[in-house]
Design a protein around this motif. Structure first.
Motif, PDB file in Angstrom:
ATOM      1  N   TYR A  55      41.780  46.268  31.026  1.00 43.50           N
ATOM      2  CA  TYR A  55      41.811  45.060  30.201  1.00 43.50           C
ATOM      3  C   TYR A  55      43.032  44.203  30.529  1.00 43.50           C
ATOM      4  O   TYR A  55      42.912  42.994  30.773  1.00 43.50           O
ATOM      5  CB  TYR A  55      41.825  45.450  28.721  1.00 43.50           C
ATOM      6  N   GLN A  56      44.201  44.827  30.568  1.00 44.21           N
ATOM      7  CA  GLN A  56      45.417  44.053  30.791  1.00 44.21           C
ATOM      8  C   GLN A  56      45.456  43.474  32.192  1.00 44.21           C
ATOM      9  O   GLN A  56      45.890  42.324  32.389  1.00 44.21           O
ATOM     10  CB  GLN A  56      46.653  44.911  30.544  1.00 44.21           C
ATOM     11  N   VAL A  57      45.009  44.244  33.177  1.00 42.33           N
ATOM     12  CA  VAL A  57      44.993  43.731  34.550  1.00 42.33           C
ATOM     13  C   VAL A  57      43.994  42.585  34.670  1.00 42.33           C
ATOM     14  O   VAL A  57      44.268  41.561  35.312  1.00 42.33           O
ATOM     15  CB  VAL A  57      44.673  44.859  35.544  1.00 42.33           C
ATOM     16  N   ALA A  58      42.819  42.717  34.047  1.00 45.49           N
ATOM     17  CA  ALA A  58      41.845  41.618  34.056  1.00 45.49           C
ATOM     18  C   ALA A  58      42.431  40.372  33.422  1.00 45.49           C
ATOM     19  O   ALA A  58      42.230  39.246  33.903  1.00 45.49           O
ATOM     20  CB  ALA A  58      40.568  42.037  33.338  1.00 45.49           C
ATOM     21  N   LEU A  59      43.191  40.557  32.340  1.00 46.92           N
ATOM     22  CA  LEU A  59      43.832  39.427  31.679  1.00 46.92           C
ATOM     23  C   LEU A  59      44.910  38.817  32.563  1.00 46.92           C
ATOM     24  O   LEU A  59      45.024  37.581  32.678  1.00 46.92           O
ATOM     25  CB  LEU A  59      44.426  39.884  30.345  1.00 46.92           C
ATOM     26  N   ASN A  60      45.711  39.672  33.221  1.00 49.65           N
ATOM     27  CA  ASN A  60      46.738  39.170  34.142  1.00 49.65           C
ATOM     28  C   ASN A  60      46.109  38.339  35.248  1.00 49.65           C
ATOM     29  O   ASN A  60      46.607  37.256  35.607  1.00 49.65           O
ATOM     30  CB  ASN A  60      47.512  40.337  34.757  1.00 49.65           C
ATOM     31  N   LEU A  61      45.021  38.856  35.833  1.00 48.57           N
ATOM     32  CA  LEU A  61      44.356  38.139  36.916  1.00 48.57           C
ATOM     33  C   LEU A  61      43.739  36.835  36.407  1.00 48.57           C
ATOM     34  O   LEU A  61      43.787  35.806  37.092  1.00 48.57           O
ATOM     35  CB  LEU A  61      43.281  39.024  37.540  1.00 48.57           C
ATOM     36  N   GLN A  62      43.165  36.880  35.217  1.00 42.28           N
ATOM     37  CA  GLN A  62      42.570  35.672  34.641  1.00 42.28           C
ATOM     38  C   GLN A  62      43.619  34.576  34.489  1.00 42.28           C
ATOM     39  O   GLN A  62      43.345  33.394  34.736  1.00 42.28           O
ATOM     40  CB  GLN A  62      41.948  36.028  33.287  1.00 42.28           C
ATOM     41  N   ARG A  63      44.816  34.957  34.110  1.00 36.23           N
ATOM     42  CA  ARG A  63      45.897  33.976  33.965  1.00 36.23           C
ATOM     43  C   ARG A  63      46.312  33.383  35.304  1.00 36.23           C
ATOM     44  O   ARG A  63      46.897  32.308  35.350  1.00 36.23           O
ATOM     45  CB  ARG A  63      47.092  34.641  33.276  1.00 36.23           C
ATOM     46  N   GLN A  64      46.004  34.102  36.398  1.00 35.96           N
ATOM     47  CA  GLN A  64      46.284  33.588  37.739  1.00 35.96           C
ATOM     48  C   GLN A  64      45.089  32.834  38.315  1.00 35.96           C
ATOM     49  O   GLN A  64      45.130  32.401  39.465  1.00 35.96           O
ATOM     50  CB  GLN A  64      46.657  34.750  38.668  1.00 35.96           C
ATOM     51  N   GLY A  65      44.035  32.692  37.526  1.00 44.37           N
ATOM     52  CA  GLY A  65      42.847  32.006  37.996  1.00 44.37           C
ATOM     53  C   GLY A  65      41.972  32.839  38.895  1.00 44.37           C
ATOM     54  O   GLY A  65      41.208  32.307  39.707  1.00 44.37           O
ATOM     55  N   ILE A  66      42.057  34.168  38.784  1.00 46.66           N
ATOM     56  CA  ILE A  66      41.297  35.077  39.635  1.00 46.66           C
ATOM     57  C   ILE A  66      40.147  35.686  38.837  1.00 46.66           C
ATOM     58  O   ILE A  66      40.331  36.146  37.715  1.00 46.66           O
ATOM     59  CB  ILE A  66      42.208  36.181  40.214  1.00 46.66           C
ATOM     60  N   VAL A  67      38.980  35.708  39.443  1.00 47.56           N
ATOM     61  CA  VAL A  67      37.761  36.100  38.760  1.00 47.56           C
ATOM     62  C   VAL A  67      37.581  37.611  38.743  1.00 47.56           C
ATOM     63  O   VAL A  67      37.651  38.263  39.781  1.00 47.56           O
ATOM     64  CB  VAL A  67      36.527  35.472  39.442  1.00 47.56           C
ATOM     65  N   VAL A  68      37.348  38.183  37.570  1.00 49.16           N
ATOM     66  CA  VAL A  68      36.791  39.523  37.414  1.00 49.16           C
ATOM     67  C   VAL A  68      35.450  39.342  36.718  1.00 49.16           C
ATOM     68  O   VAL A  68      35.366  38.655  35.692  1.00 49.16           O
ATOM     69  CB  VAL A  68      37.711  40.444  36.595  1.00 49.16           C
ATOM     70  N   ASP A  69      34.402  39.923  37.283  1.00 48.61           N
ATOM     71  CA  ASP A  69      33.059  39.661  36.781  1.00 48.61           C
ATOM     72  C   ASP A  69      32.732  40.468  35.536  1.00 48.61           C
ATOM     73  O   ASP A  69      32.087  39.964  34.615  1.00 48.61           O
ATOM     74  CB  ASP A  69      32.029  39.967  37.873  1.00 48.61           C
ATOM     75  N   ALA A  70      33.159  41.744  35.493  1.00 53.11           N
ATOM     76  CA  ALA A  70      32.756  42.614  34.391  1.00 53.11           C
ATOM     77  C   ALA A  70      33.804  43.693  34.169  1.00 53.11           C
ATOM     78  O   ALA A  70      34.497  44.118  35.091  1.00 53.11           O
ATOM     79  CB  ALA A  70      31.400  43.251  34.681  1.00 53.11           C
ATOM     80  N   LEU A  71      33.881  44.152  32.919  1.00 54.37           N
ATOM     81  CA  LEU A  71      34.774  45.239  32.528  1.00 54.37           C
ATOM     82  C   LEU A  71      33.976  46.235  31.700  1.00 54.37           C
ATOM     83  O   LEU A  71      33.341  45.857  30.714  1.00 54.37           O
ATOM     84  CB  LEU A  71      35.953  44.701  31.715  1.00 54.37           C
ATOM     85  N   VAL A  72      34.018  47.507  32.112  1.00 51.65           N
ATOM     86  CA  VAL A  72      33.432  48.590  31.323  1.00 51.65           C
ATOM     87  C   VAL A  72      34.583  49.386  30.729  1.00 51.65           C
ATOM     88  O   VAL A  72      35.370  50.007  31.457  1.00 51.65           O
ATOM     89  CB  VAL A  72      32.534  49.502  32.175  1.00 51.65           C
ATOM     90  N   ALA A  73      34.704  49.342  29.404  1.00 54.47           N
ATOM     91  CA  ALA A  73      35.775  50.025  28.681  1.00 54.47           C
ATOM     92  C   ALA A  73      35.204  51.307  28.090  1.00 54.47           C
ATOM     93  O   ALA A  73      34.404  51.268  27.153  1.00 54.47           O
ATOM     94  CB  ALA A  73      36.338  49.125  27.584  1.00 54.47           C
ATOM     95  N   SER A  74      35.609  52.429  28.640  1.00 53.58           N
ATOM     96  CA  SER A  74      35.022  53.720  28.281  1.00 53.58           C
ATOM     97  C   SER A  74      36.015  54.565  27.495  1.00 53.58           C
ATOM     98  O   SER A  74      37.177  54.704  27.872  1.00 53.58           O
ATOM     99  CB  SER A  74      34.625  54.464  29.571  1.00 53.58           C
ATOM    100  N   GLY A  75      35.549  55.129  26.376  1.00 58.72           N
ATOM    101  CA  GLY A  75      36.342  56.095  25.632  1.00 58.72           C
ATOM    102  C   GLY A  75      37.696  55.583  25.202  1.00 58.72           C
ATOM    103  O   GLY A  75      38.686  56.313  25.277  1.00 58.72           O
ATOM    104  N   SER A  76      37.750  54.360  24.715  1.00 56.90           N
ATOM    105  CA  SER A  76      39.040  53.764  24.354  1.00 56.90           C
ATOM    106  C   SER A  76      38.935  52.931  23.086  1.00 56.90           C
ATOM    107  O   SER A  76      37.976  52.178  22.908  1.00 56.90           O
ATOM    108  CB  SER A  76      39.548  52.872  25.496  1.00 56.90           C
TER     109      SER A  76
END
Length: 262
Positions: free
Chosen positions: A111-132
């Motif tokens: 989650y945090q890495v996806a957010l960091n990348l999003q702030r840099q304008g970098i695309v992450v298509d999907a996140l599966v958050a398991s057991g958290s």
């Protein structure tokens, strides 16, 4: 928004320190999956899925203090670990689309890495958050504060130790030190001024998971600007051990090569 890319041709060939690739890169790999391990774990567990998704470049995160990063020592600061993973990904050219899968601590890091990348304008298509638990939900218990004896007992109760994994006192102490550092990062993390994620988010929860109970997992609905999908599986905190690559591909909507051609 931009895609992840290599800064130079050499960086495009081999993953940087902090990432491992289980199979050689192939021209027919049309997607990238990055897997984030749970507390105490290394990247190797995710390698069992690689052969069943040959059209996907499967990468796994190496946490500080293990594998090729053993010389760096352990790290208990969540933000530092997330920054290191973000930096590793931004130096490596990946095939789009890219998805993240993380279990327990790994889900929060993803989650945090996806957010960091999003702030840099970098695309992450999907996140599966398991057991958290969701990022804004406090942990139901703080295992990292227990002494070694109680921590080992609770890890056994949690299902984090499997038969044949007890290799003597030296192994036990290394395992506890590594797991305590990871649990400290996991259990002390809470988001700061977090914007909603723009990617698709799916949660996986175990029906009898007391460490990340389904009610806490469902709170991931608050992190995304899109509707969040929730999936339940029989089992405790480590229900993920019973899942195969097909379950993951179906969750992501990534069909196998023979299905793509049908």
């Amino acid at each position: 928004m931009t895609a992840l890319r290599a800064r130079d041709p050499v960086a495009a060939q081999q993953p940087p320190r902090g990432l491992v690739r289980f199979l050689p890169r192939r021209p027919d790999q049309t997607r990238t999956l990055v897997c984030f391990p749970w507390s105490g774990a290394g990247p190797s567990w995710f390698g069992r899925w690689a052969a069943d998704m040959p059209h996907v470049e499967l990468l796994a995160v190496v946490l500080p203090g293990r594998g090729g990063r053993r010389a760096e020592g352990l790290e208990h600061r969540f933000e530092v670990i997330a920054r290191q993973i973000t930096a590793a990904l931004t130096t490596y050219r990946v095939t789009q689309p890219i998805a993240f899968l993380g279990h327990s601590l790994g889900a929060l890091l993803a989650y945090q890495v996806a957010l960091n990348l999003q702030r840099q304008g970098i695309v992450v298509d999907a996140l599966v958050a398991s057991g958290s638990r969701a990022p804004a939900v406090p942990p139901v218990v703080e295992l990292h504060k227990l002494d070694d004896t109680r921590l080992f007992e609770q890890l056994q109760h949690l299902g984090g130790l499997v038969d044949g994994q007890h290799h003597g006192e030296d192994w036990r102490q290394r395992f506890l030190d590594r797991t305590r550092a990871d649990l400290t990062a996991c259990e002390t993390f809470s988001p700061r001024d977090a914007a909603p994620l723009s990617c698709h988010v799916t949660t996986w929860a175990g029906t009898t998971d007391w460490y990340a109970p389904p009610a806490a997992v469902r709170q991931w609905a608050a992190v995304s600007a899109r509707p969040v999908q929730h999936q339940m599986f029989d089992g405790d905190h480590f229900f993920i051990r019973n899942l195969n690559a097909e379950v993951l591909l179906n969750t992501l909507g990534w069909t196998a090569p023979h299905q793509d051609a049908a």
